[in-house]
Design a protein around this motif. Structure first.
Motif, short mmCIF file in Angstrom:
data_model
loop_
_atom_site.label_atom_id
_atom_site.label_comp_id
_atom_site.label_asym_id
_atom_site.label_seq_id
_atom_site.Cartn_x
_atom_site.Cartn_y
_atom_site.Cartn_z
N LEU A 13 25.65 -77.35 61.58
CA LEU A 13 26.96 -77.96 61.79
C LEU A 13 27.30 -78.15 63.27
CD1 LEU A 13 29.00 -76.09 59.03
CD2 LEU A 13 28.17 -78.45 58.98
N GLY A 14 26.42 -77.67 64.15
CA GLY A 14 26.64 -77.82 65.58
C GLY A 14 27.70 -76.91 66.14
N LEU A 15 27.89 -75.76 65.50
CA LEU A 15 28.89 -74.80 65.95
C LEU A 15 28.23 -73.68 66.76
CD1 LEU A 15 30.89 -74.35 62.61
CD2 LEU A 15 31.50 -75.79 64.56
N THR A 16 28.93 -73.21 67.75
CA THR A 16 28.47 -72.03 68.49
C THR A 16 29.00 -70.79 67.77
OG1 THR A 16 30.44 -71.89 69.88
CG2 THR A 16 28.61 -73.29 70.69
N GLN A 17 28.50 -69.65 68.14
CA GLN A 17 29.02 -68.40 67.58
C GLN A 17 30.50 -68.26 67.93
OE1 GLN A 17 26.22 -65.56 69.25
NE2 GLN A 17 25.19 -65.37 67.27
N GLN A 18 30.86 -68.68 69.14
CA GLN A 18 32.27 -68.61 69.56
C GLN A 18 33.13 -69.53 68.70
OE1 GLN A 18 33.77 -66.50 72.12
NE2 GLN A 18 35.40 -67.11 70.74
N ASP A 19 32.63 -70.73 68.40
CA ASP A 19 33.36 -71.65 67.51
C ASP A 19 33.63 -70.97 66.17
OD1 ASP A 19 33.29 -73.78 69.37
OD2 ASP A 19 31.43 -74.60 68.49
N LEU A 20 32.59 -70.39 65.60
CA LEU A 20 32.73 -69.74 64.30
C LEU A 20 33.73 -68.59 64.36
CD1 LEU A 20 31.86 -69.65 61.36
CD2 LEU A 20 29.91 -68.23 62.03
N ALA A 21 33.67 -67.83 65.43
CA ALA A 21 34.64 -66.74 65.62
C ALA A 21 36.06 -67.29 65.69
CB ALA A 21 34.29 -65.95 66.88
N TYR A 23 37.26 -70.21 64.52
CA TYR A 23 37.68 -70.83 63.26
C TYR A 23 37.95 -69.81 62.16
CZ TYR A 23 36.13 -75.28 65.30
OH TYR A 23 35.95 -76.38 66.11
N THR A 24 37.24 -68.69 62.19
CA THR A 24 37.39 -67.69 61.13
C THR A 24 38.38 -66.58 61.48
OG1 THR A 24 35.54 -66.38 62.01
CG2 THR A 24 35.03 -68.00 60.28
N GLY A 25 38.63 -66.38 62.77
CA GLY A 25 39.47 -65.26 63.18
C GLY A 25 38.70 -63.95 63.20
N VAL A 26 37.38 -64.05 63.08
CA VAL A 26 36.49 -62.88 63.12
C VAL A 26 35.99 -62.75 64.56
CG1 VAL A 26 34.29 -61.96 62.26
CG2 VAL A 26 35.83 -63.17 60.71
N SER A 27 35.88 -61.54 65.06
CA SER A 27 35.48 -61.37 66.45
C SER A 27 34.05 -61.87 66.70
CB SER A 27 35.60 -59.91 66.89
OG SER A 27 34.53 -59.15 66.37
N LEU A 28 33.82 -62.33 67.91
CA LEU A 28 32.50 -62.79 68.31
C LEU A 28 31.47 -61.68 68.14
CD1 LEU A 28 30.63 -64.93 69.52
CD2 LEU A 28 31.39 -64.18 71.79
N ARG A 29 31.85 -60.46 68.46
CA ARG A 29 30.94 -59.31 68.32
C ARG A 29 30.48 -59.16 66.88
NH1 ARG A 29 31.64 -54.28 66.62
NH2 ARG A 29 33.89 -54.51 66.48
N ILE A 30 31.38 -59.34 65.93
CA ILE A 30 31.02 -59.21 64.52
C ILE A 30 30.13 -60.37 64.08
CG2 ILE A 30 31.94 -59.25 62.16
CD1 ILE A 30 34.26 -57.54 63.20
N ILE A 31 30.44 -61.58 64.52
CA ILE A 31 29.59 -62.74 64.19
C ILE A 31 28.18 -62.48 64.69
CG2 ILE A 31 29.16 -65.20 64.63
CD1 ILE A 31 31.61 -64.79 62.84
N LYS A 32 28.06 -62.04 65.93
CA LYS A 32 26.73 -61.77 66.51
C LYS A 32 25.99 -60.69 65.73
CE LYS A 32 27.54 -63.26 71.24
NZ LYS A 32 27.44 -62.89 72.66
N SER A 47 33.84 -64.06 53.23
CA SER A 47 34.58 -65.15 52.60
C SER A 47 35.12 -66.12 53.65
CB SER A 47 35.71 -64.57 51.76
OG SER A 47 36.41 -65.59 51.11
N LYS A 48 35.66 -65.59 54.73
CA LYS A 48 36.17 -66.43 55.82
C LYS A 48 35.05 -67.27 56.43
CE LYS A 48 39.74 -63.14 57.16
NZ LYS A 48 40.16 -62.19 58.20
N ILE A 49 33.91 -66.64 56.66
CA ILE A 49 32.77 -67.34 57.25
C ILE A 49 32.25 -68.41 56.30
CG2 ILE A 49 30.36 -67.05 57.99
CD1 ILE A 49 31.24 -64.25 59.07
N ALA A 50 32.11 -68.05 55.03
CA ALA A 50 31.61 -69.00 54.03
C ALA A 50 32.53 -70.21 53.92
CB ALA A 50 31.49 -68.31 52.67
N GLU A 51 33.82 -69.99 53.95
CA GLU A 51 34.77 -71.10 53.84
C GLU A 51 34.61 -72.09 54.99
OE1 GLU A 51 39.56 -71.88 53.83
OE2 GLU A 51 38.82 -69.96 53.10
N VAL A 52 34.51 -71.59 56.20
CA VAL A 52 34.36 -72.45 57.38
C VAL A 52 33.04 -73.21 57.35
CG1 VAL A 52 34.07 -72.44 59.89
CG2 VAL A 52 35.94 -71.16 58.85
#
Length: 66
Positions: A13-21, A23-32, A47-52
């Motif tokens: 989708l061309g998203l960075t980890q920061q973008d995903l963080a 859009y989801t409201g989840v911290s970058l540390r958790i995404i990583k 669920s938040k990640i899957a939705e985005v």
């Protein structure tokens, strides 16, 4: 559990980890940590990640051998 689908879909989708963080409201540390296979995310976080990412979250209860 293999969370590689999250990174693959995010990249597609061309998203960075920061973008995903963001859009989801989840911290970058958790995404990583999830993408590195080191996280233990809650169902709410997944669920938040899957939705985005346009993914479907399925829960399955395993039968335990007696």
């Amino acid at each position: 559990m293999d969370y590689s689908i999250i990174k693959e879909r995010r990249t597609l989708l061309g998203l960075t980890q920061q973008d995903l963080a963001d859009y989801t409201g989840v911290s970058l540390r958790i995404i990583k940590s999830i993408e590195a296979g080191k996280g233990n995310p809650s169902v709410s976080t997944l669920s938040k990640i899957a939705e985005v990412l346009g993914l479907e979250l399925r829960l399955q209860i395993r039968e335990v051998a007696k």
